[in-house]
Scaffold this active site. Structure first.
Site, PDB file in Angstrom:
ATOM      1  N   HIS A  34      44.181 -62.515  46.461  1.00 24.25           N
ATOM      2  CA  HIS A  34      42.695 -62.672  46.411  1.00 24.25           C
ATOM      3  C   HIS A  34      41.889 -61.773  45.345  1.00 24.25           C
ATOM      4  O   HIS A  34      42.526 -61.002  44.840  1.00 24.25           O
ATOM      5  CB  HIS A  34      42.046 -62.342  47.673  1.00 24.25           C
ATOM      6  CG  HIS A  34      41.911 -61.202  48.085  1.00 24.25           C
ATOM      7  ND1 HIS A  34      41.145 -60.261  47.440  1.00 24.25           N
ATOM      8  CD2 HIS A  34      42.336 -60.459  49.168  1.00 24.25           C
ATOM      9  CE1 HIS A  34      41.236 -59.131  48.381  1.00 24.25           C
ATOM     10  NE2 HIS A  34      42.010 -59.296  49.155  1.00 24.25           N
ATOM     11  N   SER A 100      41.257 -64.607  39.762  1.00 23.11           N
ATOM     12  CA  SER A 100      40.426 -63.568  39.272  1.00 23.11           C
ATOM     13  C   SER A 100      41.025 -62.241  39.088  1.00 23.11           C
ATOM     14  O   SER A 100      42.181 -62.209  38.603  1.00 23.11           O
ATOM     15  CB  SER A 100      38.899 -63.438  40.065  1.00 23.11           C
ATOM     16  OG  SER A 100      37.992 -62.738  39.280  1.00 23.11           O
TER      17      SER A 100
END
EC number: 3.1.-.-
Length: 273
Positions: A34, A100
């Site tokens: 994540h 990301s």
């Protein structure tokens, strides 16, 4: 923090990992890294569709449930934890996905892993030098008015703090999280030269998926930068999801799912979705 070359020296005893087992005969194992200042559940709209895959999502220190040490707030350290976790679990036939900051974490981990464990790497809006061109927009996200910051925080971390009922408790958690995020963002800037360089070492099939309207990175420049300078081993396929934002799996869910189906089941990626 001390850097490790031997994965056996990395302590993963406190690493929290979300696991969703395959409901059918397992095709492969998906491991998801994540991004910055989120809880792993922000990816649930997609991971709940992965009924044919074992799915793992480590929770990085600072984003986890059971506390952390400030010295652990490091994307490089997250990469070490990811690699050590995969080796410790003896996972194979892996589809590694990073979003990301998590994309840079995956790239760093690949430099430590036995490369044969991972079949393909999916980079979703990856952190790179290109993000520096949006530095002030990223920085401004810390300066939103209190009500807006609280609304965003609740939307992102409702699953983590499902037991909170009063506003004072939410404000306390937001204050702690903001302090963590500022420390981590400073460490991201410090470690970015190392993280950026690791993309150049990738030899496995890599799929780059970008969002057309990403506020945190210049999409066209990122696309060009990765294709021309970072991954030049003819192992990169890249795509842009139209009318999507940084979390393209939430802003353009159906288009994102089509792109992921092409990657997972057909090893291909169209230029746009």
């Amino acid at each position: 923090m001390k850097r490790f070359s031997d994965l056996n020296q990395i302590d993963i005893s406190k690493l929290e990992v979300f696991f969703q087992p395959a409901k059918k005969t397992k095709k492969q194992t998906v491991v998801f890294a994540h991004g910055f200042s989120v809880f792993h559940s922000y990816f649930q709209s997609f991971y709940k569709t992965l009924t044919d895959y074992d799915y793992y999502a480590p929770l990085w220190p600072g984003h986890n449930v059971n506390g952390f040490d400030y010295k652990e707030l490091s994307p490089i350290h997250y990469g070490e934890l990811l690699a050590a976790f995969i080796e410790n679990k003896d996972l194979e036939n892996i589809v590694l996905i990073g979003h990301s900051m998590g994309a840079a974490v995956c790239s760093y981990a690949m430099n430590l892993l036995n490369a044969k464990r991972v079949e393909k790497l999916i980079l979703l809006a990856p952190l790179s030098y290109c993000n520096l061109l949006r530095y002030f927009k990223i920085k401004s996200s810390f300066k939103k008015d209190k009500a807006e910051r609280m609304a965003n925080f609740k939307a992102m971390f409702q699953t983590k703090f499902s037991n909170l009922t009063d506003e004072n408790s939410w404000e306390n958690e937001l204050s702690k999280h903001s302090k963590m995020a500022k420390k981590l963002s400073n460490n991201i800037l410090k470690e970015l030269p190392v993280l950026n360089k690791t993309y150049k070492n990738l030899k496995l099939p890599v799929f780059l998926v970008l969002a057309q309207n990403d506020l945190f990175m210049p999409t066209k420049l990122t696309l060009s930068y990765f294709n021309k300078y970072l991954i030049k081993n003819n192992n990169l396929q890249s795509s842009v999801i139209l009318n999507s934002e940084h979390q393209m799996f939430n802003s353009k869910y159906e288009s994102f799912c089509k792109a992921m189906d092409d990657i997972l089941n057909h090893n291909k990626l169209s230029k746009i979705y």
